[in-house]
Design a protein around this motif. Structure first.
Motif, PDB file in Angstrom:
ATOM      1  N   LYS A 131      64.571  41.395  34.589  1.00 40.96           N
ATOM      2  CA  LYS A 131      63.714  41.301  35.782  1.00 40.96           C
ATOM      3  C   LYS A 131      62.867  42.556  35.932  1.00 40.96           C
ATOM      4  CE  LYS A 131      65.283  41.935  40.005  1.00 40.96           C
ATOM      5  NZ  LYS A 131      66.098  41.754  41.223  1.00 40.96           N
ATOM      6  N   TYR A 132      63.494  43.715  35.702  1.00 34.71           N
ATOM      7  CA  TYR A 132      62.767  44.975  35.850  1.00 34.71           C
ATOM      8  C   TYR A 132      61.586  45.057  34.875  1.00 34.71           C
ATOM      9  CZ  TYR A 132      61.414  49.764  35.158  1.00 34.71           C
ATOM     10  OH  TYR A 132      60.651  50.886  35.011  1.00 34.71           O
ATOM     11  N   PHE A 133      61.862  44.769  33.592  1.00 31.09           N
ATOM     12  CA  PHE A 133      60.783  44.906  32.613  1.00 31.09           C
ATOM     13  C   PHE A 133      59.682  43.879  32.846  1.00 31.09           C
ATOM     14  CE2 PHE A 133      64.052  47.204  30.074  1.00 31.09           C
ATOM     15  CZ  PHE A 133      63.372  48.407  30.058  1.00 31.09           C
ATOM     16  N   LEU A 134      60.102  42.660  33.226  1.00 33.43           N
ATOM     17  CA  LEU A 134      59.098  41.644  33.483  1.00 33.43           C
ATOM     18  C   LEU A 134      58.263  42.004  34.713  1.00 33.43           C
ATOM     19  CD1 LEU A 134      58.299  38.981  32.117  1.00 33.43           C
ATOM     20  CD2 LEU A 134      59.422  37.828  33.999  1.00 33.43           C
TER      21      LEU A 134
ATOM     22  N   ARG B 136      44.295  43.009  39.800  1.00 34.72           N
ATOM     23  CA  ARG B 136      44.741  42.498  38.516  1.00 34.72           C
ATOM     24  C   ARG B 136      46.013  41.665  38.670  1.00 34.72           C
ATOM     25  NH1 ARG B 136      46.371  48.457  36.816  1.00 34.72           N
ATOM     26  NH2 ARG B 136      48.478  48.522  37.623  1.00 34.72           N
ATOM     27  N   GLY B 137      46.423  41.060  37.556  1.00 34.12           N
ATOM     28  CA  GLY B 137      47.636  40.240  37.565  1.00 34.12           C
ATOM     29  C   GLY B 137      47.553  39.133  38.593  1.00 34.12           C
ATOM     30  N   ALA B 138      48.664  38.889  39.288  1.00 35.49           N
ATOM     31  CA  ALA B 138      48.735  37.799  40.251  1.00 35.49           C
ATOM     32  C   ALA B 138      47.804  38.021  41.441  1.00 35.49           C
ATOM     33  CB  ALA B 138      50.175  37.624  40.726  1.00 35.49           C
ATOM     34  N   GLU B 139      47.349  39.254  41.622  1.00 32.07           N
ATOM     35  CA  GLU B 139      46.479  39.581  42.761  1.00 32.07           C
ATOM     36  C   GLU B 139      45.001  39.342  42.444  1.00 32.07           C
ATOM     37  OE1 GLU B 139      48.090  41.806  45.554  1.00 32.07           O
ATOM     38  OE2 GLU B 139      49.575  40.478  44.633  1.00 32.07           O
ATOM     39  N   ARG B 140      44.736  39.016  41.208  1.00 23.81           N
ATOM     40  CA  ARG B 140      43.348  38.904  40.756  1.00 23.81           C
ATOM     41  C   ARG B 140      42.570  37.877  41.576  1.00 23.81           C
ATOM     42  NH1 ARG B 140      40.966  39.877  35.502  1.00 23.81           N
ATOM     43  NH2 ARG B 140      39.594  38.275  34.712  1.00 23.81           N
ATOM     44  N   GLU B 141      41.348  38.216  41.912  1.00 24.59           N
ATOM     45  CA  GLU B 141      40.459  37.267  42.563  1.00 24.59           C
ATOM     46  C   GLU B 141      39.013  37.634  42.282  1.00 24.59           C
ATOM     47  OE1 GLU B 141      40.745  37.435  46.877  1.00 24.59           O
ATOM     48  OE2 GLU B 141      41.604  39.431  46.756  1.00 24.59           O
ATOM     49  N   VAL B 142      38.115  36.768  42.712  1.00 24.54           N
ATOM     50  CA  VAL B 142      36.692  37.051  42.527  1.00 24.54           C
ATOM     51  C   VAL B 142      36.121  37.421  43.888  1.00 24.54           C
ATOM     52  CG1 VAL B 142      34.464  36.161  41.752  1.00 24.54           C
ATOM     53  CG2 VAL B 142      36.567  35.378  40.647  1.00 24.54           C
ATOM     54  N   ALA B 143      35.304  38.457  43.913  1.00 23.07           N
ATOM     55  CA  ALA B 143      34.723  38.854  45.193  1.00 23.07           C
ATOM     56  C   ALA B 143      33.416  39.595  44.982  1.00 23.07           C
ATOM     57  CB  ALA B 143      35.695  39.747  45.962  1.00 23.07           C
ATOM     58  N   ALA B 144      32.658  39.673  46.077  1.00 22.86           N
ATOM     59  CA  ALA B 144      31.491  40.553  46.076  1.00 22.86           C
ATOM     60  C   ALA B 144      32.020  41.961  46.339  1.00 22.86           C
ATOM     61  CB  ALA B 144      30.535  40.117  47.172  1.00 22.86           C
ATOM     62  N   PRO B 145      31.247  43.003  45.999  1.00 22.63           N
ATOM     63  CA  PRO B 145      31.766  44.363  46.172  1.00 22.63           C
ATOM     64  C   PRO B 145      32.313  44.605  47.579  1.00 22.63           C
ATOM     65  CG  PRO B 145      29.682  44.424  45.014  1.00 22.63           C
ATOM     66  CD  PRO B 145      29.894  43.004  45.424  1.00 22.63           C
ATOM     67  N   PHE B 146      33.517  45.114  47.642  1.00 26.89           N
ATOM     68  CA  PHE B 146      34.193  45.450  48.898  1.00 26.89           C
ATOM     69  C   PHE B 146      34.290  44.272  49.865  1.00 26.89           C
ATOM     70  CE2 PHE B 146      32.028  49.224  47.248  1.00 26.89           C
ATOM     71  CZ  PHE B 146      33.151  49.950  46.878  1.00 26.89           C
ATOM     72  N   TYR B 147      34.261  43.073  49.313  1.00 30.81           N
ATOM     73  CA  TYR B 147      34.415  41.842  50.090  1.00 30.81           C
ATOM     74  C   TYR B 147      33.326  41.662  51.152  1.00 30.81           C
ATOM     75  CZ  TYR B 147      39.089  41.753  48.036  1.00 30.81           C
ATOM     76  OH  TYR B 147      40.135  41.748  47.166  1.00 30.81           O
ATOM     77  N   SER B 148      32.224  42.378  51.004  1.00 29.43           N
ATOM     78  CA  SER B 148      31.191  42.193  52.018  1.00 29.43           C
ATOM     79  C   SER B 148      29.892  41.749  51.349  1.00 29.43           C
ATOM     80  CB  SER B 148      30.988  43.481  52.806  1.00 29.43           C
ATOM     81  OG  SER B 148      30.593  44.495  51.926  1.00 29.43           O
ATOM     82  N   GLN B 149      28.890  41.503  52.161  1.00 35.33           N
ATOM     83  CA  GLN B 149      27.569  41.069  51.713  1.00 35.33           C
ATOM     84  C   GLN B 149      27.191  41.723  50.387  1.00 35.33           C
ATOM     85  OE1 GLN B 149      25.241  39.168  53.764  1.00 35.33           O
ATOM     86  NE2 GLN B 149      23.646  39.294  52.207  1.00 35.33           N
ATOM     87  N   SER B 150      26.939  40.893  49.392  1.00 34.83           N
ATOM     88  CA  SER B 150      26.561  41.458  48.102  1.00 34.83           C
ATOM     89  C   SER B 150      25.084  41.819  48.114  1.00 34.83           C
ATOM     90  CB  SER B 150      26.826  40.450  46.987  1.00 34.83           C
ATOM     91  OG  SER B 150      26.287  40.931  45.787  1.00 34.83           O
ATOM     92  N   LYS B 151      24.792  43.072  47.787  1.00 36.90           N
ATOM     93  CA  LYS B 151      23.388  43.518  47.782  1.00 36.90           C
ATOM     94  C   LYS B 151      22.632  42.901  46.610  1.00 36.90           C
ATOM     95  CE  LYS B 151      23.552  47.912  50.233  1.00 36.90           C
ATOM     96  NZ  LYS B 151      24.840  48.610  50.118  1.00 36.90           N
ATOM     97  N   ASP B 152      23.378  42.581  45.546  1.00 35.44           N
ATOM     98  CA  ASP B 152      22.718  42.081  44.344  1.00 35.44           C
ATOM     99  C   ASP B 152      22.529  40.573  44.329  1.00 35.44           C
ATOM    100  OD1 ASP B 152      22.280  44.479  43.076  1.00 35.44           O
ATOM    101  OD2 ASP B 152      24.310  44.561  42.274  1.00 35.44           O
ATOM    102  N   CYS B 153      23.207  39.883  45.253  1.00 39.10           N
ATOM    103  CA  CYS B 153      23.140  38.424  45.231  1.00 39.10           C
ATOM    104  C   CYS B 153      21.727  37.961  45.566  1.00 39.10           C
ATOM    105  CB  CYS B 153      24.137  37.839  46.233  1.00 39.10           C
ATOM    106  SG  CYS B 153      24.079  36.037  46.296  1.00 39.10           S
TER     107      CYS B 153
ATOM    108  N   GLU C   2      50.030  33.571  35.370  1.00 40.67           N
ATOM    109  CA  GLU C   2      50.813  32.601  36.145  1.00 40.67           C
ATOM    110  C   GLU C   2      52.228  32.444  35.565  1.00 40.67           C
ATOM    111  OE1 GLU C   2      49.424  31.232  38.875  1.00 40.67           O
ATOM    112  OE2 GLU C   2      47.391  31.982  38.521  1.00 40.67           O
ATOM    113  N   GLY C   3      52.305  32.345  34.220  1.00 43.66           N
ATOM    114  CA  GLY C   3      53.603  32.146  33.583  1.00 43.66           C
ATOM    115  C   GLY C   3      54.548  33.295  33.888  1.00 43.66           C
ATOM    116  N   GLY C   4      54.044  34.509  33.746  1.00 42.74           N
ATOM    117  CA  GLY C   4      54.871  35.678  34.013  1.00 42.74           C
ATOM    118  C   GLY C   4      55.339  35.723  35.454  1.00 42.74           C
ATOM    119  N   GLU C   5      54.444  35.356  36.353  1.00 42.94           N
ATOM    120  CA  GLU C   5      54.772  35.344  37.775  1.00 42.94           C
ATOM    121  C   GLU C   5      55.899  34.335  38.067  1.00 42.94           C
ATOM    122  OE1 GLU C   5      53.563  37.299  39.973  1.00 42.94           O
ATOM    123  OE2 GLU C   5      53.771  36.354  41.928  1.00 42.94           O
TER     124      GLU C   5
END
Lengths: 266, 617
Positions: free
Chosen positions: B464-467, A155-172, B483-486
């Motif tokens: 900074k802490y709350f953000l 979530r947040g800044a780490e969010r990305e799109v991936a297949a389950p567990f980053y490996s071969q998707s069984k459903d694809c 992105e904005g928050g980051e």
């Protein structure tokens, strides 16, 4: 019948469930979007389609892609200085995230981004970020193909799109609809021999080899899925489209409509 | 337990419970909320049980394990009646004295009394302690009087009489009207009028409707919802049953954090007991109204406290918010009409039904009625949960109930409403607390967080802490929040490192504006609040970080230096031993030297120095 004004122009509609974006576009009023696709449900993630809606004394900023047109008499503005500022900021964010993507660069300059004020996303040396997280790929897979082979992870800044567990998707099923809708070209598909490789999902798909001409043409594991979904004859999927056409021409009148089988020429 | 088949039968059963209570018998109530349990309340309880048995007097004395009393900082708390004496920070070793002195000889154990931090005076009775004196404990008050896992205790205090009243002679419309008249507003933060929400759900088409209790309390330092569910689960449950009756819902859900095991346990026990007694399930109290509740445990994502994300999570999908142009009351859980209210909102419902909308609407301010529970924490003397009428001033709350600032230091700011609330400066301390007034100054009531800060707090660091919290918890779906928050966080990190530029402040404001206007949900819309309010009320601190490269509160590590005063240093060696990097050198009884190159600014030296020889600059 609902009557509203968009940028001062009066527009009437009796279409139920129509959104502001659809109505504006049908009237030739352009509103920029990145995460909207007419084949998919509104998602509201890119926030580029924001407009100002005034009803009575209150003005609010809403995403037009999902805003239902059902209040009579509201007035909508699609391009105020405030909205331009928001869109410019959003493109600045996306440009800092994906500085190498032409589509983002073009859109940013079109929406008034002149200088780079924000630091670029830091990544390991040999990597560039190509995904703007519009979610079109995830949604087309789920909503249109009915598969959900890929999903958002983290979530947040780490969010990305991936297949389950980053490996071969069984459903694809290897349909590459995700590649088709991707606005930035982040989803890459390579084919070599009878293999299809969809790079961000680490997914390798085996293709069916045409029984007649021997070329590889369609994902193997989509055969059964499509057959069930579309009710296609099993033999039909063993031939490439060209050969299929050829057979169709040659077997004109030899199609068995009760069993839905084509009598194949060996 | 017997199944009740009519309101009259319930009243009869209540009378039989009340008859069985010997009000003259001494009783001991030990708070076993999460806070007191953590500081040893469970050991105190077993000491009471053991010693009362050894002395052969267990039959003469009532022992109760109750929920949270709110004054967690002074826990474990033991309340003794008759006399309503409150003992603080009780340990196992104190139990024998309490039994011998107070319970048997009716004498006070002086050392266990609360000492007023302002006057130094010892206070005997709970209601006379300043922390409790100014409170109006309508929702929270019964927590200390009952065993939360015993429905008979709740009944003895008038529990389920509101439900009986409703089923006996109030139509759903009447109930909705009563809630509308009370002008109760949602206690989860947004303050939406509860009666209106119920009315739209009632009017919405659909044969299946839902009610949901939002117990996904995620604000750091907030625990009022947890304490209510732990200490008085039946109150929340009764409110939900009444709400379901009013809007015509047949199924309810409570979405509670899995990190709240005691709340989950006590609420689940309450559900079982209510079912056994015919207060929940098919044909409640013999009527044709049927309603059931399921407990859904949340995985701990902050954003799942947002209503649409919570609903998505109950549906079994990723807990991400969706746009809400069509309200949940019309199309909510599985697209059915749904009423979603906070724990405290549901808990207010039985009170309003019992005592009337008029009574309720007389408490509070013009726009905000009733009471609000705040989690008072930070640099104040008395921390804990406080329930006060809406409209009380921040000053009363912090300086009278809270007993002022720790160690007599100077007040700097108070942050209300959780991580997305704003920081309010001293000049606004007379502000009456209500939804509108707090919003006007850039903060909010939110779910009731209240963090007091003193002169040792750096406001840039606070922002900074709350953000960093809201950024960590952002789901990442929409661009402005993710992105904005980051970017804002990066700018604040630069400023606290002394690498900020003046134009950063304009950029912060600009990004904040975009986040506020264009984010998809309230998390992103409100996340800039701590930054904007600190920029507004404490601009000089930002400028000091940027221009002078100074952090006057002595918090931002890159901008401070620890110094040893050669005049004051006695060469005792304490700082030398405490320094983790060996930055301090010096012979015994000779002035110690701090090598700035090696110093990591942990502050250990300052903490251990007995001669105030270490200062920060």
């Amino acid at each position: 019948m609902v009557s509203i004004t968009i940028n001062g122009r009066e527009i009437k509609t009796d279409q139920e469930d129509i959104t502001l974006l659809q109505l504006a576009r049908s009237e030739g009023i352009g509103i920029p979007t990145l995460c909207f696709h007419k084949a998919l449900l509104p998602y509201g993630a890119c926030r580029l389609c924001v407009v100002e809606v005034t009803g009575g004394q209150n003005t609010k900023i809403v995403n037009s892609c999902a805003y239902p047109v059902r209040e009579d008499g509201i007035s909508v503005q699609t391009n105020t200085p405030k909205l331009k500022q928001i869109r410019k900021n959003i493109l600045e964010f996306l440009l800092a995230r994906c500085p190498e993507i032409d589509m983002v660069k073009k859109m940013a300059s079109g929406l008034g981004v002149k200088e780079k004020r924000l630091p670029e996303k830091s990544l390991p040396e040999d990597q560039t970020e190509e995904c703007i997280l519009c979610g079109l790929c995830v949604r087309v897979c789920g909503e249109v193909i009915g598969k959900e082979a890929i999903s958002f992870v983290h979530r947040g800044a780490e969010r990305e799109v991936a297949a389950p567990f980053y490996s071969q998707s069984k459903d694809c099923v290897g349909c590459t609809a995700c590649h088709f809708v991707c606005p930035t070209g982040a989803i890459k598909v390579k084919e070599s021999g009878n293999k299809r490789f969809i790079s961000p999902w680490n997914t390798e798909i085996t293709l069916v080899t045409c029984e007649m001409c021997g070329i590889s043409f369609a994902p193997e594991n989509s055969g059964e899925y499509l057959q069930a979904k579309l009710g296609l004859p099993a033999e039909w999927l063993k031939l490439c489209p060209q050969c299929r056409r050829k057979v169709a021409a040659e077997t004109m009148g030899k199609y068995d409509f009760t069993s839905r089988n084509v009598i194949l020429k060996k | 337990m017997m199944k009740m088949t009519s309101p009259a039968e319930l009243e009869k059963y209540r009378s039989s419970i009340l008859e069985g209570i010997d009000s003259g018998r001494p009783s001991v109530s030990v708070c076993c909320g999460t806070g007191c349990s953590a500081s040893g309340a469970l050991e105190v309880v077993s000491a009471f049980e053991r010693l009362l048995e050894e002395k052969g007097i267990q039959a003469n004395i009532n022992t109760k394990i109750t929920g949270c009393h709110g004054f967690c900082e002074q826990g474990p708390l033991v309340l003794l009646s008759p006399g309503n004496r409150l003992y603080c920070k009780v340990t196992e070793e104190d139990v024998d004295d309490i039994i011998e002195e107070t319970l048997l000889a009716n004498r006070v154990v002086e050392r266990l009394l609360f000492v007023d931090p302002v006057t130094g005076e010892k206070i005997e009775k709970e209601e006379e302690i300043p922390f409790y004196k100014k409170q109006l404990r309508l929702i929270f008050g019964d927590n200390g009087k009952m065993v939360p896992t015993d429905i008979r205790d709740y009944l003895s205090l008038g529990g389920y009489s509101a439900l009986a009243k409703v089923l006996k002679g109030m139509g759903p419309q009447e109930v909705i009207q009563e809630i509308k008249n009370s002008r109760l507003r949602g206690r989860g933060g947004a303050g939406f009028p509860t009666g209106l929400k119920w009315e739209s759900c009632d009017k919405a088409e659909g044969d299946i409707k839902y009610v949901i209790c939002n117990a996904d309390e995620g604000d750091p330092g907030c625990f009022q919802d947890r304490s209510l569910l732990e200490g008085n689960p039946h109150l929340v449950l009764e409110g939900m049953i009444i709400g379901a009756y009013a809007v015509g819902a047949s199924q309810g859900y409570i979405y509670v954090r899995n990190e709240y095991p005691l709340a989950v346990k006590n609420f689940s026990t309450a559900l079982e007991q209510a079912r056994e007694m015919g207060l929940l399930g098919e044909n409640i109290l013999g009527s044709d109204f049927s309603f059931n509740i399921k407990v859904v445990r949340g995985g701990g994502a902050f954003v799942c406290g947002e209503s649409s994300a919570l609903i998505t999570s109950i549906e079994g999908r990723i807990g991400e918010p969706r746009y809400k142009f069509v309200h949940a009351a019309e199309k909510g859980l599985w697209d059915r009409p749904t009423v979603l209210n906070n724990v405290k909102t549901w808990a207010a419902v039985p009170l309003i039904i019992n005592r009337g909308a008029e009574w309720f609407s007389e408490i509070g301010t013009e726009q905000s009625k009733g009471t609000m529970i705040f989690s008072l924490t930070g640099k104040v003397n008395n921390t804990g949960l406080v329930e006060v009428p809406m409209g009380i001033s921040l000053r009363e709350l912090i300086f009278e109930i809270g007993g002022g600032i720790l160690e007599g230091r100077k007040f700097k700011a108070v942050q209300t409403g959780g991580p997305s609330g704003g920081c309010i400066p001293e000049g606004l301390l007379n502000l009456p607390l209500d939804f509108e007034k707090l919003a006007e100054v850039g903060s909010m009531v939110g779910s009731g967080g209240m963090i007091v800060m003193d002169e040792t707090t750096c406001m840039v660091d606070v922002a900074k802490y709350f953000l960093s919290f809201t950024q960590e918890e952002s789901c990442g779906k929409c661009v402005p929040c993710r992105e904005g928050g980051e970017h804002m966080l990066k700018i604040l990190e630069r400023i606290t490192r002394g690498e900020g530029e003046e134009r950063d402040l304009e950029l912060l404001k600009e990004i904040s504006d975009t986040m506020q206007c264009a984010s998809l949900c309230a998390l992103g819309k409100l996340a800039p609040n701590p930054v904007l309010t600190t920029l507004k009320y404490f601009p000089e601190e930002y400028l000091a970080h940027i221009k002078d490269k100074k952090c006057s509160a002595g918090v931002c590590k890159e901008l401070i230096e620890y110094l040893i005063d050669p005049e004051a240093c006695t060469g005792c060696g304490r700082c030398l031993k405490a320094c983790p990097t060996g930055a301090i050198s010096g012979e015994k009884e000779a002035v110690h030297i701090l090598d700035q190159e090696q110093c990591i600014k942990c502050g250990n030296c300052m903490e251990v120095c007995r001669f105030d020889a270490v200062s920060v600059e």
